[in-house]
Design a protein around this motif. Structure first.
Motif, PDB file in Angstrom:
ATOM      1  N   ASP A   1      -2.185   9.301   3.671  1.00  0.00           N
ATOM      2  CA  ASP A   1      -2.324   8.752   2.322  1.00  0.00           C
ATOM      3  C   ASP A   1      -2.916   7.349   2.395  1.00  0.00           C
ATOM      4  OD1 ASP A   1      -1.376   8.753  -0.683  1.00  0.00           O
ATOM      5  OD2 ASP A   1      -0.739   6.836   0.181  1.00  0.00           O
ATOM      6  N   PRO A   2      -3.855   7.001   1.500  1.00  0.00           N
ATOM      7  CA  PRO A   2      -4.502   5.686   1.581  1.00  0.00           C
ATOM      8  C   PRO A   2      -3.529   4.511   1.520  1.00  0.00           C
ATOM      9  CG  PRO A   2      -5.736   7.131   0.118  1.00  0.00           C
ATOM     10  CD  PRO A   2      -4.477   7.855   0.463  1.00  0.00           C
ATOM     11  N   ILE A   3      -2.461   4.639   0.741  1.00  0.00           N
ATOM     12  CA  ILE A   3      -1.486   3.547   0.691  1.00  0.00           C
ATOM     13  C   ILE A   3      -0.680   3.504   1.986  1.00  0.00           C
ATOM     14  CG2 ILE A   3       0.554   2.646  -0.494  1.00  0.00           C
ATOM     15  CD1 ILE A   3      -0.558   3.748  -3.088  1.00  0.00           C
ATOM     16  N   ALA A   4      -0.300   4.669   2.477  1.00  0.00           N
ATOM     17  CA  ALA A   4       0.452   4.721   3.742  1.00  0.00           C
ATOM     18  C   ALA A   4      -0.354   4.136   4.890  1.00  0.00           C
ATOM     19  CB  ALA A   4       0.847   6.166   4.047  1.00  0.00           C
ATOM     20  N   LEU A   5      -1.672   4.374   4.889  1.00  0.00           N
ATOM     21  CA  LEU A   5      -2.520   3.807   5.942  1.00  0.00           C
ATOM     22  C   LEU A   5      -2.512   2.285   5.876  1.00  0.00           C
ATOM     23  CD1 LEU A   5      -4.601   4.711   8.213  1.00  0.00           C
ATOM     24  CD2 LEU A   5      -6.338   4.033   6.554  1.00  0.00           C
ATOM     25  N   ARG A   6      -2.555   1.748   4.686  1.00  0.00           N
ATOM     26  CA  ARG A   6      -2.530   0.285   4.538  1.00  0.00           C
ATOM     27  C   ARG A   6      -1.193  -0.284   5.000  1.00  0.00           C
ATOM     28  NH1 ARG A   6      -6.114   2.279   0.787  1.00  0.00           N
ATOM     29  NH2 ARG A   6      -7.985   0.999   0.433  1.00  0.00           N
ATOM     30  N   VAL A   7      -0.115   0.418   4.675  1.00  0.00           N
ATOM     31  CA  VAL A   7       1.206  -0.016   5.138  1.00  0.00           C
ATOM     32  C   VAL A   7       1.248  -0.037   6.661  1.00  0.00           C
ATOM     33  CG1 VAL A   7       3.663   0.577   5.198  1.00  0.00           C
ATOM     34  CG2 VAL A   7       2.369   0.804   3.052  1.00  0.00           C
ATOM     35  N   ARG A   8       0.650   0.977   7.276  1.00  0.00           N
ATOM     36  CA  ARG A   8       0.653   1.113   8.735  1.00  0.00           C
ATOM     37  C   ARG A   8      -0.102  -0.036   9.409  1.00  0.00           C
ATOM     38  NH1 ARG A   8       0.069   7.275  10.094  1.00  0.00           N
ATOM     39  NH2 ARG A   8       1.759   7.141   8.584  1.00  0.00           N
ATOM     40  N   ASN A   9      -1.039  -0.631   8.688  1.00  0.00           N
ATOM     41  CA  ASN A   9      -1.868  -1.691   9.275  1.00  0.00           C
ATOM     42  C   ASN A   9      -1.599  -3.062   8.660  1.00  0.00           C
ATOM     43  OD1 ASN A   9      -3.909  -0.313  11.207  1.00  0.00           O
ATOM     44  ND2 ASN A   9      -3.878   1.025   9.404  1.00  0.00           N
ATOM     45  N   GLU A  10      -0.423  -3.207   8.074  1.00  0.00           N
ATOM     46  CA  GLU A  10      -0.037  -4.484   7.483  1.00  0.00           C
ATOM     47  C   GLU A  10       0.216  -5.510   8.591  1.00  0.00           C
ATOM     48  OE1 GLU A  10       1.354  -7.020   4.177  1.00  0.00           O
ATOM     49  OE2 GLU A  10      -0.144  -5.475   4.558  1.00  0.00           O
ATOM     50  N   PRO A  11      -0.457  -6.669   8.565  1.00  0.00           N
ATOM     51  CA  PRO A  11      -0.283  -7.662   9.633  1.00  0.00           C
ATOM     52  C   PRO A  11       0.948  -8.532   9.421  1.00  0.00           C
ATOM     53  CG  PRO A  11      -1.909  -8.433   8.064  1.00  0.00           C
ATOM     54  CD  PRO A  11      -1.491  -7.069   7.588  1.00  0.00           C
ATOM     55  N   ALA A  12       1.532  -8.972  10.527  1.00  0.00           N
ATOM     56  CA  ALA A  12       2.670  -9.894  10.460  1.00  0.00           C
ATOM     57  C   ALA A  12       2.204 -11.328  10.290  1.00  0.00           C
ATOM     58  CB  ALA A  12       3.513  -9.760  11.722  1.00  0.00           C
ATOM     59  N   VAL A  13       1.031 -11.640  10.849  1.00  0.00           N
ATOM     60  CA  VAL A  13       0.411 -12.960  10.711  1.00  0.00           C
ATOM     61  C   VAL A  13      -1.065 -12.746  10.418  1.00  0.00           C
ATOM     62  CG1 VAL A  13       2.060 -14.112  12.235  1.00  0.00           C
ATOM     63  CG2 VAL A  13      -0.045 -13.123  13.192  1.00  0.00           C
ATOM     64  N   GLY A  14      -1.789 -13.804  10.158  1.00  0.00           N
ATOM     65  CA  GLY A  14      -3.209 -13.675   9.901  1.00  0.00           C
ATOM     66  C   GLY A  14      -3.906 -12.981  11.057  1.00  0.00           C
ATOM     67  N   PRO A  15      -4.585 -11.848  10.827  1.00  0.00           N
ATOM     68  CA  PRO A  15      -5.181 -11.087  11.925  1.00  0.00           C
ATOM     69  C   PRO A  15      -6.183 -11.873  12.753  1.00  0.00           C
ATOM     70  CG  PRO A  15      -5.120  -9.774   9.926  1.00  0.00           C
ATOM     71  CD  PRO A  15      -4.729 -11.167   9.538  1.00  0.00           C
ATOM     72  N   VAL A  16      -6.884 -12.814  12.145  1.00  0.00           N
ATOM     73  CA  VAL A  16      -7.864 -13.625  12.870  1.00  0.00           C
ATOM     74  C   VAL A  16      -7.319 -15.017  13.142  1.00  0.00           C
ATOM     75  CG1 VAL A  16     -10.164 -14.667  12.776  1.00  0.00           C
ATOM     76  CG2 VAL A  16      -9.824 -12.326  11.955  1.00  0.00           C
ATOM     77  N   SER A  17      -6.703 -15.625  12.125  1.00  0.00           N
ATOM     78  CA  SER A  17      -6.241 -17.008  12.271  1.00  0.00           C
ATOM     79  C   SER A  17      -4.996 -17.124  13.132  1.00  0.00           C
ATOM     80  CB  SER A  17      -5.957 -17.604  10.895  1.00  0.00           C
ATOM     81  OG  SER A  17      -4.793 -16.997  10.310  1.00  0.00           O
ATOM     82  N   GLY A  18      -4.154 -16.092  13.116  1.00  0.00           N
ATOM     83  CA  GLY A  18      -2.873 -16.175  13.809  1.00  0.00           C
ATOM     84  C   GLY A  18      -1.843 -17.003  13.081  1.00  0.00           C
ATOM     85  N   LEU A  19      -2.190 -17.539  11.920  1.00  0.00           N
ATOM     86  CA  LEU A  19      -1.263 -18.364  11.155  1.00  0.00           C
ATOM     87  C   LEU A  19      -0.274 -17.497  10.387  1.00  0.00           C
ATOM     88  CD1 LEU A  19      -3.751 -20.975   9.624  1.00  0.00           C
ATOM     89  CD2 LEU A  19      -2.158 -21.345  11.520  1.00  0.00           C
TER      90      LEU A  19
END
Length: 712
Positions: free
Chosen positions: A376-394
């Motif tokens: 499901d498109p929403i489930a996929l987004r949940v699965r890839n939710e970052p804990a911190v900024g994916p690039v910044s690391g902040l």
């Protein structure tokens, strides 16, 4: 003298709905805009634009025009006052169009080559249309495509980011999406045209203008004309839309030139057709998105390449590749912006610059990945939710994107959706639903404000803010009332006068945040000056504050507004028509100052996103280099009938580490809307559309070509 009651506690105004303070004046016509204000001895300037896309002005036949009734002057490169554009302003070096009439070069069709000034607007227009200009024409090039010769990656921060081994992660991925997306040239189409009146008053230059920041324009004009900044005043009380287009523009510059030459007030107003050449626009984009995921849909690779065009005389980057940087976690995360310089006008900021076209590509690709993974498109987004900024690391100051999806899915009825495409039919209509994520950075800039306790027991706030139709004047009144602990009826907010001191422009969704911060500080200082039961002198008691130091001390966190967009569409299989039946946007946008005008801003942005998805497309003629139909007859935008059911709301989004809590809402409504609609069209038809707008002919061709035409 009056006894102050400034410290009397009242119910908080922020967070409650208030109609616009100037609303009645606007709907009754009492509010005067820049092109309407009366001036004694006013003359009118009319622009003459080039009819070639590249070359030189060889001769201007001014004498016959100067003999026409009412004509006062014809300004051009041979006689115009000199300006100095060798400076760095708020946004860097100015677009060289600021140096109009300083040379004979023509870098694009629609370049200003003359200004005819006359006693009346009608006389100026007639004379301008009669002016004969001879050119030495050169071959031009306006053909835009990704990777064409001359494409380069600009210098500067944020033009390229690289984390991890992209190719290795793509090779290791069980599911890969590699697709190209494109968006067309799009225009602001502000309801109020650009207008400015310039006059000299006791040695001071005064400009009444329609802009997004009076301090900004005043500073630029002072630099251009080598004037002391204190000798330039710019006012812009009412603005009928801006969306990024109303900064320093040629109409102000030429009004000042003409007023200086004639020693009388001169007004210059752009026509709608002139705005298509001179007010900036959103560059077309060509984007490539590559996503690689493991069998469960967790992203291993994220690659976004964004291409845009700019003029040969000035570099502007439409940073579409920046959208995904805060959005999704991936082991390898690469983004890059690329530009090619062509014989076209310079693009500029348009509502949600970068994020609007970038979200179309990324959120469409995420939907394609969900399809490949069977998730499901929403489930996929949940699965890839970052804990911190994916690039910044902040760390994120707050990130309530999933709460937006939860609430939106509940309201939209997402749980009942059959994920298989092309199955729901209602007569001749195929029905589909789609979703997409929204995000826009939370920004702030130093501003100053003054608050005065008046002798009549009211308070006056002075700040060089701009209300471009957002309701900022009302929002600032509520902020000031709470900061002063009084009712809004006792507060008068004066804005848009550069004499009030420096302040952030209305742009980047940071205006209310920046101005509110300054007002809060000034109000706090004023309350410390006031003594309960003390006397207010006739001139009042004033406190001033600026936010330079507190803005600089803001903690290092990644701050964004987020949102979830939902769309339901119906597609006519016989005509290719796409109709949007429902739009729902749920946002996490910090502290909402005025729910009434905030909802209006969200809905306005979403409506523009619908317009972007289905209607808006400026087309350039390769032979002439100009636009095919630079008017509202040929450039289509969404109307009321295009949006039968649209709803916007928000979830709680507190940020304990933020001194004001306001995140900004002007931009985020448009972000993700086009992708949600495109995803819904796929769900309805089973065909992906990667090129905007999704026109009927493209729908029909895609259906006939089993989807291949949609990728063209």
């Amino acid at each position: 003298m009056t006894t102050t009651t400034a410290t009397t506690a009242v119910t908080g105004a922020v967070g409650t709905s208030h109609t616009r303070i100037e609303g009645v004046a606007k709907v009754t016509g009492a509010a005067r805009y820049a092109g309407e204000l009366p001036f004694a001895d006013l003359a009118h300037g009319w622009l003459v634009l080039s009819t070639i896309a590249r070359g030189r002005v060889r001769e201007i036949e001014a004498d016959p025009v100067l003999r026409m009734p009412g004509v006062l002057a014809v300004l051009h490169h041979g006689n115009a006052p000199r300006v100095d554009a060798d400076y760095v302003g708020m946004l860097g070096r100015p677009d060289p169009i600021a140096e109009a009439f300083q040379h004979d070069r023509v870098p694009f069709m629609g370049w200003p080559v003359a200004l005819v000034v006359a006693e009346t607007s009608e006389q100026a227009r007639e004379a301008a249309e009669a002016l004969v200009v001879h050119y030495e024409q050169e071959p031009h090039d306006i053909a835009f495509s990704a990777g064409r010769p001359g494409t380069y990656t600009p210098d500067g921060e944020g033009m390229r980011t690289e984390k991890g081994d992209l190719e290795a992660q793509l090779a290791a991925s069980a599911h890969v999406v590699d697709a190209e997306y494109s968006t067309p040239e799009e225009h602001h189409i502000s309801m109020e045209p650009h207008a400015a009146t310039a006059r000299w008053d006791n040695g001071r230059l005064e400009v009444v203008d329609s802009n997004q920041g009076s301090t900004w324009v005043a500073d630029e004009l002072a630099k251009l004309f080598s004037l002391d900044p204190s000798s330039v005043r710019v006012l812009s009380e009412h603005v009928g839309g801006a969306f990024g287009s109303k900064g320093l523009r040629i109409h102000q510059i030429l009004a000042v030139m003409a007023a200086t030459t004639l020693d009388r007030p001169v007004r210059v107003v752009m026509t709608r057709r002139q705005m298509f050449s001179l007010a900036g626009y959103r560059s077309p984009t060509a984007q490539r998105v590559r996503l690689g995921a493991d069998p469960e849909g967790r992203l291993l690779a994220f690659d976004h390449q964004g291409h845009n065009l700019s003029s040969t005389v000035h570099e502007f980057v439409e940073t579409s590749a920046a959208f995904g940087r805060p959005m999704y976690a991936a082991d390898a995360h690469h983004t890059v912006s690329r530009v090619v310089r062509l014989d076209v006008p310079t693009p500029t900021y348009v509502r949600a610059p970068g994020e609007a076209p970038g979200s179309f590509a990324v959120e469409s690709a995420i939907d394609e990945l969900a399809e490949k993974c069977g998730v499901d498109p929403i489930a996929l987004r949940v699965r890839n939710e970052p804990a911190v900024g994916p690039v910044s690391g902040l760390p994120f100051s707050s990130r309530n994107l999933l709460a937006c999806f939860d609430e939106g899915a509940r309201r939209f009825g997402w749980a009942d959706r059959d994920p298989r495409p092309g199955l729901r039919r209602e007569g001749r209509w195929l029905l589909g639903t789609g979703t997409a994520a929204s995000a826009f950075p939370v920004l702030v800039a130093p501003s100053s404000a003054a608050v005065t306790a008046e002798a009549d027991d009211t308070f006056t706030v002075r700040i060089t803010a701009a209300d471009v139709g957002t309701g900022a004047r009302t929002a600032l009144t509520l902020i000031a009332a709470d900061a002063l602990a009084v009712t809004p009826e006792r507060v008068r907010v004066r804005i848009a006068d550069s004499d009030f001191g420096p302040a952030m422009v209305a742009g980047g969704s940071m205006g209310t945040r920046s101005w509110g911060w300054a007002i809060n500080l000034a109000a706090r200082e004023l309350r410390e000056k006031l003594v309960p039961g003390g006397q207010i002198p006739p001139e009042g008691i004033t406190a001033r504050a600026d936010t330079n130091e507190v803005v600089a001390a803001l903690s290092q966190k990644e701050r964004h507004s987020f949102g979830a967009q939902f769309a339901e569409v119906a597609v006519d299989t016989a005509t290719g028509e796409v109709r949007v039946r429902r739009l729902l946007g749920i946002f996490a946008a910090g502290r909402i100052v005025n729910p009434l005008t905030a909802r209006s801003q969200f809905v306005g942005g979403m409506t523009w996103g619908l317009s972007m998805a289905l209607h808006e497309e400026a087309v350039r003629d390769q032979a002439s280099g100009g636009l095919v139909s630079p008017d509202l007859a040929g450039y289509h935008v969404a109307a009321n009938a295009d949006v039968p059911d649209i709803e916007a709301d928000w979830v709680a989004d507190p940020d304990e580490d933020d001194p004001v809590g306001i995140k900004g809402i002007g931009e985020i409504g448009i972000v993700g809307t086009a992708a949600a609609i495109a995803n819904a069209v796929w769900h309805a038809t089973g065909v992906r559309h990667r090129t905007l707008p999704i026109r009927p002919d493209r729908v029909l061709l895609a259906g006939a070509g089993h989807g291949e035409a949609a990728r063209a």
